[in-house]
Design an enzyme around this catalytic site. Structure first.
Site, mmCIF file in Angstrom:
data_model
loop_
_atom_site.group_PDB
_atom_site.id
_atom_site.type_symbol
_atom_site.label_atom_id
_atom_site.label_comp_id
_atom_site.label_asym_id
_atom_site.label_seq_id
_atom_site.Cartn_x
_atom_site.Cartn_y
_atom_site.Cartn_z
ATOM 1 N N ALA A 127 34.865 24.728 45.395
ATOM 2 C CA ALA A 127 34.715 25.892 46.274
ATOM 3 C C ALA A 127 35.756 25.922 47.381
ATOM 4 O O ALA A 127 36.166 27.003 47.810
ATOM 5 C CB ALA A 127 33.309 25.914 46.876
ATOM 6 N N THR A 128 36.199 24.761 47.851
ATOM 7 C CA THR A 128 37.220 24.752 48.905
ATOM 8 C C THR A 128 38.503 25.408 48.413
ATOM 9 O O THR A 128 39.088 26.257 49.099
ATOM 10 C CB THR A 128 37.494 23.314 49.379
ATOM 11 O OG1 THR A 128 36.341 22.818 50.072
ATOM 12 C CG2 THR A 128 38.689 23.270 50.324
ATOM 13 N N GLN A 235 26.452 27.685 47.768
ATOM 14 C CA GLN A 235 25.054 27.287 47.954
ATOM 15 C C GLN A 235 24.070 28.270 47.323
ATOM 16 O O GLN A 235 22.862 28.089 47.440
ATOM 17 C CB GLN A 235 24.750 27.164 49.453
ATOM 18 C CG GLN A 235 25.565 26.125 50.189
ATOM 19 C CD GLN A 235 25.155 24.704 49.852
ATOM 20 O OE1 GLN A 235 24.103 24.475 49.253
ATOM 21 N NE2 GLN A 235 25.976 23.740 50.220
ATOM 22 N N HIS A 257 29.492 20.917 41.693
ATOM 23 C CA HIS A 257 28.567 19.842 42.075
ATOM 24 C C HIS A 257 27.415 20.315 42.949
ATOM 25 O O HIS A 257 26.541 19.525 43.291
ATOM 26 C CB HIS A 257 29.328 18.694 42.751
ATOM 27 C CG HIS A 257 29.786 18.980 44.147
ATOM 28 N ND1 HIS A 257 29.144 18.455 45.250
ATOM 29 C CD2 HIS A 257 30.825 19.698 44.623
ATOM 30 C CE1 HIS A 257 29.774 18.847 46.343
ATOM 31 N NE2 HIS A 257 30.795 19.607 45.985
ATOM 32 N N CYS A 381 30.684 18.085 55.435
ATOM 33 C CA CYS A 381 32.106 18.150 55.773
ATOM 34 C C CYS A 381 32.353 17.929 57.254
ATOM 35 O O CYS A 381 33.480 17.692 57.666
ATOM 36 C CB CYS A 381 32.681 19.502 55.356
ATOM 37 S SG CYS A 381 32.455 19.839 53.605
#
Length: 457
Positions: A127-128, A235, A257, A381
């Site tokens: 996602a980053t 999410q 993940h 994070c």
């Protein structure tokens, strides 16, 4: 053939080599508090050190940080880790064809979960990277005409940092505040859109407080104003129903993940009609329609596809079950402890993410006390920082309460017994820590802490 035969002989030799018999695999084993970790799960140096003693595995209640790999996902991945190892971009032989077919099947599985066309799914490392591609890619492609973006103050750090990076390049970014509920004011969003706005980025479900934004309404506003809409759905995908067409979403970030898939893989949905143009962030072989160069890791994307398929099949059941466990945890804690605050809107909320503040208790102290339960004080994070959560500050939480927050994550494999154990231990340690707190003692004596004038020495 000679090389392959030699490789087989070497493998047999290694297998037959004298030494300790390997421990049985631990796949599928559920460890609970008090259980000893199987010898195979203990690092070699720890297992050899008798003074270390038994290793305890805490209960896992941190599914917003990551989720365990679903055994069905692992089963789907294994053949592509062992037998089908071809490069999916090698189109001259069967090895490549096998991997390419698996990759395209995974693309279909991801697309099906969110109501997209498979050609709109681009595989990434997570996602980053997807967020970076969406925000920087759109902004840079349209920079000649549009140099304004809109996001919120409670986005994931990678979204906020991408926006700050663009500000350094000369772009203008509006960071919308959120209400005390954690939800944006749609009127403020409409007022913030300018003629040169290229993109609005609002996450679907917040990773710290679980608040769900009104994504469909935001999509309609952006569509009517001809502004692209991106949502970080790491999410939310696989946990709540999402349809990119009904919700008028132009770009969506997905993480493997976070949905019981493997780490190191994700995807970005990029709308084809009307087409969203994106400037690629990295150069290379032009894979993934030129938007994300680099060899696609077949085992990982197969795992992502399988995770999406399982999520689509079990979403309704999972949501009902998680909702019941969430309600059980919140009610049992709040009826046993006074001065507990639930952060975020309880109505527009994903039940698997519960953020509670325990007044007069330091969050780090409570986390250390709850060593038998894997929990978090916020985003994985940023949890290394001792600063109070910027998300909680954005919703107007007092600094003391922000420092006392704990995030409880309930997922597919969380059991009722684990929830009850967590509640029991949480109540026990909050009471103990409050008994040690002079502030709690003053409150019990009826003293208004806000009326006290503190002095520095």
């Amino acid at each position: 053939m000679l090389l392959r035969a030699a490789w087989r002989r070497a493998a047999v030799a290694v297998t037959a080599a004298p030494g300790p018999k390997p421990a049985a695999p631990t796949r599928g084993l559920r460890l609970r508090v008090g259980d000893r970790a199987p010898q195979s799960a203990v690092p070699a140096d720890t297992a050899a050190a008798p003074e270390v003693g038994p290793v305890l595995r805490p209960l896992y209640m941190d599914v917003q940080a990551t989720t365990p790999l679903d055994p069905r996902v692992l089963d789907a991945m294994l053949p592509y880790l062992i037998n089908y190892y071809g490069n999916p971009h090698s189109r001259t032989h069967a090895y490549g064809w096998e991997s390419e077919a698996a990759m395209e099947r995974a693309r279909q599985q991801v697309a099906s979960l969110i109501g997209a066309d498979p050609r709109e799914i681009i595989f990434t490392s997570g996602a980053t990277e997807s967020n970076n591609i969406a925000i920087k890619g759109v902004a840079r492609f349209y920079r000649s005409r549009k140099k304004h973006l809109i996001t919120t103050q409670t986005e994931h750090k990678c979204v906020l940092d991408s926006c700050r990076s663009l500000e350094a390049e000369g772009f203008q970014v509006t960071y919308l505040p959120v209400q005390k509920s954690g939800i944006i004011d749609l009127k403020e969003l409409e007022a913030a859109i300018q003629p040169d706005t290229s993109l609005v980025s609002v996450m679907t479900v917040n990773n710290e407080i679980g608040v769900k934004q009104p994504i469909a309404e935001i999509g309609r506003i952006c569509s009517s104003r001809k502004v692209y809409f991106h949502t970080d759905a790491a999410q939310a995908v696989g946990k709540i129903p999402l349809d990119v067409n009904d919700m008028k979403i132009d770009l969506m970030s997905i993480s493997g993940h976070k949905i019981y898939g493997p780490k190191g893989v994700g995807a970005i949905y990029i709308r084809r009609r009307p087409r969203v143009r994106v400037e690629a962030l990295q150069s290379g072989g032009g894979q993934e329609r030129g938007m994300r160069s680099g060899t696609v890791p077949t085992p990982l994307v197969v795992g992502l596809g399988a995770a999406c398929e399982v999520a689509q099949q079990e979403m309704e059941y999972d949501h009902k079950r998680i909702s019941k466990l969430s309600e059980r945890l919140i009610q049992n804690i709040m009826k046993s402890l006074p001065d507990v605050v639930m952060n975020g809107d309880p109505k527009h909320h994903y039940p698997g993410c519960i953020n509670l503040s325990f007044a007069y208790v330091e969050g780090e102290s409570l986390l250390m006390a709850l060593k038998d339960v894997a929990l978090s004080s916020g985003s994985a994070c940023t949890s290394a920082s001792l600063e109070p959560s910027y998300v909680l500050r954005a919703i107007g939480t007092d600094e003391d309460l922000a420092h006392s927050s704990i995030r409880f994550g309930i997922g597919r494999f969380t059991t009722e017994e684990e929830v009850d154990y967590t509640v029991e231990k949480c109540i026990q340690h909050v009471k103990r820590l409050r008994e040690m707190s002079p502030l709690w003692e003053m409150v019990q004596d009826g003293i208004d802490l806000k009326s006290i004038k503190w002095t520095q020495h």
